[in-house]
Structures are given as C-alpha cells and as structure tokens.
Motif scaffolding. Structure first.
Motif, PDB file in Angstrom:
ATOM      1  N   GLY A  69      39.220  52.803  41.091  1.00  0.00           N
ATOM      2  CA  GLY A  69      38.399  53.605  41.789  1.00  0.00           C
ATOM      3  C   GLY A  69      38.550  55.151  41.552  1.00  0.00           C
ATOM      4  O   GLY A  69      37.851  56.057  42.094  1.00  0.00           O
ATOM      5  N   LEU A  77      30.823  50.137  46.084  1.00  0.00           N
ATOM      6  CA  LEU A  77      32.252  50.966  45.819  1.00  0.00           C
ATOM      7  C   LEU A  77      32.124  52.218  45.227  1.00  0.00           C
ATOM      8  O   LEU A  77      33.104  52.865  45.092  1.00  0.00           O
ATOM      9  N   ARG A  84      33.547  52.952  39.255  1.00  0.00           N
ATOM     10  CA  ARG A  84      34.720  52.355  38.931  1.00  0.00           C
ATOM     11  C   ARG A  84      34.983  52.349  37.410  1.00  0.00           C
ATOM     12  O   ARG A  84      33.887  52.538  36.428  1.00  0.00           O
TER      13      ARG A  84
END
Length: 214
Positions: free
Chosen positions: A69, A88, A91
């Motif tokens: 991350g 998310l 990445r």
C-alpha cells in the motif's frame, strides 16, 4: 486465508505482466496467458502475495508478486508496476523474490508442508450484507516439509536471475525458484514446493531449498 476484493485494477495484472516480462531473461514475448495463480498469507495482513503461472513464448513461467500500500524504498529495482485498485487505492507491485514477506511465506510453505491460502471475497465495500464467499481454487501447491518445523526469520534477501530460475539468498538459506517450469519434473534435491493448475494435473516442482554446503 487471503481476502479478495471485487475490484477493478488499472493496469490489469495481465497488462502489467505483459509490460514487465520482456525485461526479464526468461522471455521476450508479450503474449501472456495466465494459466493459474495461487496466494500465500502475510501473517501481518499488510502485504498481498500472489504467484502466477503464465504461458508465454512457448514456456510456462512462474511469477510471484507482492502488493503493498506504499512504496518500498529498499526495492526500487524490483518494482513491476503501480496499480490503481478501485477499493484499496494505489498499490505498488513488486517482484516477490526481492520481498522478505514473500520469501518467508515460500520457505514456510516448503518447510512446514504448507499449502496455498484459501480465497475469500470481502463484501464490505457493497451496500448490502453478504457473508464472505469462498472462491474456487484451481491452482494448488504443497510443501514437502513437516508441520511445526522451525522457519528462520529473514530481514533481507537477495536474488540472482538465470535463464530458467531465480536463486534467492536469505540468511543461510538458498532457495531456487523455478521461473521456466519443467512440467515433467516432480522431485528436487531438497525440500520443495510442488503445484498443479488447470491443464497440469500432475504435481511439478515450483521451488526448492538447496541443502547446506559444508
């Protein structure tokens, strides 16, 4: 257990691999067909670990990636791509052989007789409630070791590529990760990880730990 988000990736994993693989010694082809993939767990839950079996240039290649991350400053040379993940965010995808999290997971599976992680979808990003659903696993791996075997801790790792494999050095442990898979090879000279995937029903060697040299 590996948590899988139903998400969009830009670039896709296939496109990222197509762009990166020609820079490696194993193939110059950009024709990538993903045959299967398996995951390991990061006990800390911070790093995604996914290994692909790929058909390209007449070879079956094995490519482990780790997903982080945030940028990992110790491994700029191992960066494969950055991806935008619809759940998310950004990445950073790295060649797994440079990442101690992947190497530790690989050695753990080999020495303890471990297997691939189960895949479970995470529905938290949706407006409706649904229990996690197991995703079918079609690529399976297993180590030849014994549960409970001690696993060294690796603070850093190094690796050297050849035409058909990558030799990883982690402390006193040396691991050969098969890059160009020999689909007829079922045994190795040391503790190993073997696997099957769609189209490959007989287990073949994917990685092995070299015996200690006196």
């Amino acid at each position: 257990m590996a948590i899988i988000h139903a998400a969009e990736l830009t670039p896709s994993k296939r496109d990222a691999l197509r762009a990166w693989l020609p820079s490696r010694p194993w193939t110059s082809s950009t024709d990538v067909d993903i045959l299967g993939a398996y995951r390991f767990d990061d006990p800390a839950g911070a790093v995604g670990i996914e290994t692909f079996l790929i058909s390209t240039g007449g070879r079956v290649l094995q490519v482990p990636l780790t997903y982080r991350g945030a940028p990992w400053p110790r491994s700029d040379d191992a960066l494969v791509t950055t991806m935008e993940h619809s759940v998310l965010g950004t990445r950073w995808a790295y060649d797994g052989v440079a990442d101690p999290v992947y190497v530790t997971a690989l050695v753990t599976a080999i020495l303890t007789g471990g297997t691939e992680a189960a895949l479970v979808y995470d529905y938290e990003e949706y407006d409706y409630e649904a229990p996690p659903e197991k995703r079918a696993v079609t690529t399976r791996v297993v180590g030849t070791g014994t549960p409970g075997t001690p696993v060294p801790a690796f603070g850093s790792v190094s690796s050297i590529d050849s035409d058909d494999s990558t030799t990883i050095t982690a402390g006193a442990t040396r691991i050969d990760l098969v890059r160009a898979v020999d689909t007829t090879r079922s045994t190795a000279a040391g503790p190993s990880l073997t696997g099957i995937w769609p189209g490959q029903s007989e287990p073949v060697v994917l990685a092995w730990i070299r015996p200690h040299e006196d």
